[in-house]
Design an enzyme around this catalytic site. Structure first.
Site, PDB file in Angstrom:
ATOM      1  N   THR A  49     -11.458 -19.528  51.656  1.00 40.40           N
ATOM      2  CA  THR A  49     -10.712 -20.710  52.092  1.00 40.40           C
ATOM      3  C   THR A  49      -9.385 -20.676  51.357  1.00 40.40           C
ATOM      4  O   THR A  49      -9.128 -19.753  50.591  1.00 40.40           O
ATOM      5  CB  THR A  49     -11.454 -22.008  51.719  1.00 40.40           C
ATOM      6  OG1 THR A  49     -11.323 -22.201  50.313  1.00 40.40           O
ATOM      7  CG2 THR A  49     -12.914 -21.930  52.084  1.00 40.40           C
ATOM      8  N   CYS A  50      -8.547 -21.695  51.546  1.00 39.95           N
ATOM      9  CA  CYS A  50      -7.261 -21.621  50.859  1.00 39.95           C
ATOM     10  C   CYS A  50      -7.407 -21.834  49.349  1.00 39.95           C
ATOM     11  O   CYS A  50      -6.499 -21.538  48.592  1.00 39.95           O
ATOM     12  CB  CYS A  50      -6.250 -22.580  51.458  1.00 39.95           C
ATOM     13  SG  CYS A  50      -6.942 -24.109  52.023  1.00 39.95           S
ATOM     14  N   ARG A  52     -10.323 -20.751  47.590  1.00 37.76           N
ATOM     15  CA  ARG A  52     -11.301 -19.886  46.959  1.00 37.76           C
ATOM     16  C   ARG A  52     -11.632 -18.658  47.801  1.00 37.76           C
ATOM     17  O   ARG A  52     -11.476 -18.669  49.027  1.00 37.76           O
ATOM     18  CB  ARG A  52     -12.589 -20.658  46.666  1.00 37.76           C
ATOM     19  CG  ARG A  52     -13.309 -21.152  47.928  1.00 37.76           C
ATOM     20  CD  ARG A  52     -14.546 -21.933  47.567  1.00 37.76           C
ATOM     21  NE  ARG A  52     -14.199 -23.172  46.884  1.00 37.76           N
ATOM     22  CZ  ARG A  52     -14.445 -23.400  45.602  1.00 37.76           C
ATOM     23  NH1 ARG A  52     -15.077 -22.503  44.871  1.00 37.76           N
ATOM     24  NH2 ARG A  52     -14.094 -24.533  45.046  1.00 37.76           N
ATOM     25  N   SER A 109     -14.542 -28.476  44.345  1.00 35.65           N
ATOM     26  CA  SER A 109     -13.322 -28.508  45.158  1.00 35.65           C
ATOM     27  C   SER A 109     -12.147 -29.055  44.362  1.00 35.65           C
ATOM     28  O   SER A 109     -12.318 -29.735  43.360  1.00 35.65           O
ATOM     29  CB  SER A 109     -13.536 -29.387  46.381  1.00 35.65           C
ATOM     30  OG  SER A 109     -14.518 -28.838  47.199  1.00 35.65           O
ATOM     31  N   GLN A 116     -14.457 -30.933  53.900  1.00 31.65           N
ATOM     32  CA  GLN A 116     -14.258 -29.704  54.682  1.00 31.65           C
ATOM     33  C   GLN A 116     -15.087 -28.527  54.172  1.00 31.65           C
ATOM     34  O   GLN A 116     -15.564 -27.718  54.948  1.00 31.65           O
ATOM     35  CB  GLN A 116     -12.791 -29.276  54.688  1.00 31.65           C
ATOM     36  CG  GLN A 116     -11.913 -30.065  55.611  1.00 31.65           C
ATOM     37  CD  GLN A 116     -11.318 -31.266  54.885  1.00 31.65           C
ATOM     38  OE1 GLN A 116     -11.639 -31.478  53.707  1.00 31.65           O
ATOM     39  NE2 GLN A 116     -10.512 -32.044  55.561  1.00 31.65           N
ATOM     40  N   GLN A 120     -16.828 -25.125  55.921  1.00 36.00           N
ATOM     41  CA  GLN A 120     -16.343 -23.757  55.713  1.00 36.00           C
ATOM     42  C   GLN A 120     -17.489 -22.845  55.266  1.00 36.00           C
ATOM     43  O   GLN A 120     -17.588 -21.695  55.706  1.00 36.00           O
ATOM     44  CB  GLN A 120     -15.209 -23.774  54.686  1.00 36.00           C
ATOM     45  CG  GLN A 120     -13.936 -24.381  55.262  1.00 36.00           C
ATOM     46  CD  GLN A 120     -12.957 -24.830  54.182  1.00 36.00           C
ATOM     47  OE1 GLN A 120     -13.346 -25.090  53.039  1.00 36.00           O
ATOM     48  NE2 GLN A 120     -11.686 -24.935  54.542  1.00 36.00           N
ATOM     49  N   GLY A 189      11.737 -48.088  57.535  1.00 36.05           N
ATOM     50  CA  GLY A 189      12.262 -46.960  56.773  1.00 36.05           C
ATOM     51  C   GLY A 189      11.434 -45.714  57.037  1.00 36.05           C
ATOM     52  O   GLY A 189      10.458 -45.743  57.794  1.00 36.05           O
ATOM     53  N   GLY A 191       9.745 -41.926  55.249  1.00 36.57           N
ATOM     54  CA  GLY A 191       9.268 -41.364  53.988  1.00 36.57           C
ATOM     55  C   GLY A 191       7.951 -40.689  54.241  1.00 36.57           C
ATOM     56  O   GLY A 191       7.195 -41.115  55.120  1.00 36.57           O
TER      57      GLY A 191
END
Lengths: 422, 272
Positions: A49-50, A52, A109, A116, A120, A189, A191
């Site tokens: 995963t991103c 691990r 995590s 998630q 995975q 506004g 942001g």
């Protein structure tokens, strides 16, 4: 046990290294095939995963398998030996199982409790099953891991309560309005954080979004992004009558929303509740409006405090989760021990004898007419039937175990005869 | 005697449900609250059966003596809560309702052993009707005040940014306001009808519709407060804080009329 887990995660490896490895590896099934070519390895699961990269394997020869896996990662990650020593962790047996349980339960995590990771892990397992790289041991470990993750999720508050400012705003809105179906937001506004909060609210069923900006063109552009309506900055006071939630994050030096504006709006809106979120620094909304009946104002610090408290409470819950995982690792260990031939034969016999005993008790009513000798003969008959039935499986099991391939048979036997159901 | 047996059973089961609700708050598990709701329902059934037996055994609608009335109040409150529980989905309200029901039942059970003879003057069909209408209305008002109290607590927590602890247990402000509104909408006409029926009976028993008896006066005061609250809600659009507060105040006055008057005042409205 010959289970090995080798990998790296966000705690041990910097992003650039994880990147390199997951870029070349990804969740590519080719790697499973490549690893399965190592004769030292019988079963393998590959998870990337991103945050691990983990390889879980059941090995015939542990030391040899570790060497091969290191070389594999070394090759694909293009790592230096020094980097590899620093980033990789290696767990064996119970510790490997524990690590997998912690990963699946989202304790390991980056944002503890995020949902998630379990999906995975499930995907990685599905890929492994499709390519036939898992067997008795890993199947059991993975299924056990899914159960543990579920148990942790239901028995602890690890996944409760928002741990980001924008989600904290959503939770507050629900605490005030219950359901957000059909509510209207006013976004003042622009942001990143306010837009994120608006998106989360929209996902919860908010019906309509009004967007006000000093530059009307910008408002129009955002309105397009959100499928909302752009509105004139000068008519803010009027708009306050119709909306339920206001998110403000302008760069204005003074207050954009003042108590008189809100008081006038509240009268016109028949006291409907109004939730104001002020994400701007300096603040956009006069804090005095919080004193007005049915108006609830939260600024960025208030939201951050909630997030901090929630993070702490997740950490406390993580301790409970660790206890659950301890317990489950113990159970896995116990199951593993039963995978020996002798204990299996014993429990198989016990199960059969138990059945005979309980059937004899059930038949007690009609057997009372028989004399002692006849009863004894029936028991002997039942006993010898058991022996005959068990003879072949037991001999077969013993033969297989001499050839070191008994595991699948034992597992199948235990499953078919329900020897693990307690 | 079957009625007292079932009453005792109901009392015991109510107690179990109270324990369940309290536990559910302590352990923060919805499952525990769900089970408690079913236990509470079981207690309610026992309670209902007890009423039926009492009716069969005494031959009068058992809402005449003060103890019977207390028991009926508890029953009506439990019934209304259970009936609307699936709709409001606020199980934590049970943690308020169940202890009050249980306490009312304890008070009621003190005087429900054996039967009292009914004075001749109360032997009219109007009397049970009067009691049933009034008490059901009052039970709804009790629920309105619980929702109001919870509203004020939840609101205070949200205003003061203390949303991480107890606040999680409480329903959202809108839900509480809706319950409060709903109970008021139904409670008011019921109490009004109850008072009217009472005054019809009073004409036959006392010779006049209205006596300015302390109990009547206090009930009237509470009724005026409820009328005001209902008006503010429906005509002015009151919501939230003020409505919750006024519903608590009105219920406090109603409690004076219900409890204090019978205990401390001489009133023409006490019969047995």
């Amino acid at each position: 046990m010959n289970i090995i887990l080798i990998g790296m995660n966000h705690k041990t490896a910097p992003l650039e290294i994880r990147e390199r490895l997951s870029l070349t590896c990804g969740n590519d099934a080719n790697h499973l095939a490549e690893i399965m070519k190592f004769p030292e390895i019988q079963e393998v699961l590959y998870l990337a995963t991103c945050n691990r990269v983990e390889v879980l394997a059941n090995a015939v020869d542990t030391a040899g398998a570790v060497e091969k896996l290191r070389a594999f990662i070394f090759h694909h990650g293009n790592l230096s030996a020094e980097e590899m020593a620093r980033c990789l962790y290696l767990h064996y047996d119970d510790e490997a199982v524990r690590h997998l349980f912690r990963v699946a339960s989202s304790i390991d995590s980056m944002v503890m409790g995020e949902p998630q990771i379990l999906g995975q892990v499930k995907d990685a397992y599905r890929t492994a099953v499709e390519h036939n790289t898992t067997g008795v041991i890993l199947n059991r470990v993975l299924h056990h891991a899914f159960r543990v993750a579920k148990r942790v999720r239901t028995e602890t508050g690890i996944a409760h309560n928002a741990v980001s400012v924008s989600f904290a705003a959503v939770e507050l809105a629900k605490k005030i309005f219950g359901s957000l179906e059909g509510k209207t937001i006013l976004l003042i506004g622009a942001g990143e954080m306010s837009e994120l909060a608006a998106r989360h609210l929209l996902n919860q069923g908010v019906r309509k979004i009004l967007i006000a900006n000093r530059t009307y063109a910008r408002a129009l552009q955002m309105a397009e992004n959100f499928h909302g309506t752009a509105t004139d900055f000068d008519t803010l006071a009027e708009k306050l009558r119709d909306v339920d939630i206001v998110i403000s994050s302008t760069g204005a030096p003074g207050y954009v929303i003042t108590p008189p504006m809100i008081e006038a709006a509240i009268r016109r809106r028949k006291n409907r509740l109004l939730f104001l979120i002020d994400i701007a620094v300096p603040r956009d909304i006069d804090p005095a409006v919080n004193e007005i009946d049915n108006v609830y104002l939260y600024n960025i610090d208030n939201l951050q405090d909630i997030v901090d408290t929630n993070v702490k409470s997740r950490q406390r819950e993580a301790e409970k989760a660790e206890a659950i995982i301890d317990d489950e690792v113990g159970k896995y260990h116990e199951w593993f021990n039963t995978l020996e031939v002798v204990p299996t034969i014993i429990s198989l016999r016990e199960k059969m004898e138990g059945i005979v005993k309980s059937e004899l008790v059930k038949s007690g009513s009609w057997m009372q007419n028989l004399n002692e000798e006849e009863k004894k003969n029936i028991e002997i008959l039942a006993g010898s039937i058991i022996n005959k039935i068990l003879h072949d499986p037991i001999t077969g099991l013993k033969e297989e175990s001499r050839e070191n391939g008994a595991l699948p048979y034992i597992a199948a036997l235990r499953r078919l005869f329900g020897l693990d159901d307690v | 005697m079957m009625d007292t047996m079932f009453l005792k059973a109901a009392l015991a089961v109510y107690f179990v449900s109270v324990l369940g609700y309290v536990t559910s708050i302590y352990v923060r598990r919805v499952m525990v609250a769900k089970v408690s709701t079913w236990i509470f329902f079981l207690a309610f059934l026992c309670h209902t059966i007890s009423f039926i037996f009492r009716y069969l055994e005494t031959g009068h609608t058992p809402v005449i003596s003060i103890y019977e009335t207390l028991s009926f109040f508890a029953w009506a409150m439990a019934g209304v809560y259970l009936a609307f529980q699936p709709k409001t989905k606020t199980r934590v309200l049970g943690a308020f309702v169940s202890p009050v029901t249980f306490l009312l039942m304890i008070a009621a059970s003190k005087g429900l052993e054996g039967y009292v003879s009914i004075p001749e003057v109360l032997k009219s069909n109007l009397v049970p009707l009067h009691v049933i209408l009034s008490v059901t209305g009052e039970a709804l008002f009790a629920l309105a005040s619980f929702a109001g109290a919870m509203y004020l607590i939840q609101e205070g927590l949200i205003k003061n940014k203390k949303v991480s602890g107890f606040s999680r247990m409480l329903p959202s402000l809108s839900d509480l306001d809706r319950i409060n509104h709903f109970c008021l909408m139904w409670g008011f006409p019921l109490l009004t009808l109850g008072v009217l029926v009472g005054s019809l009976w009073a004409r036959t028993a006392w010779g006049s519709h209205w006596q300015w008896d302390p109990k009547q006066v206090w009930t009237l005061v509470a009724w005026v407060f409820y009328a005001l609250l209902l008006h503010q809600r429906l005509a002015i659009g009151w919501k939230g804080h003020k409505a919750a507060f006024l519903s608590l105040l009105a219920f406090a006055i109603l409690l004076v009329s219900l409890v204090a008057i019978n205990l401390f005042f001489v009133t023409a409205h006490s019969f047995i």
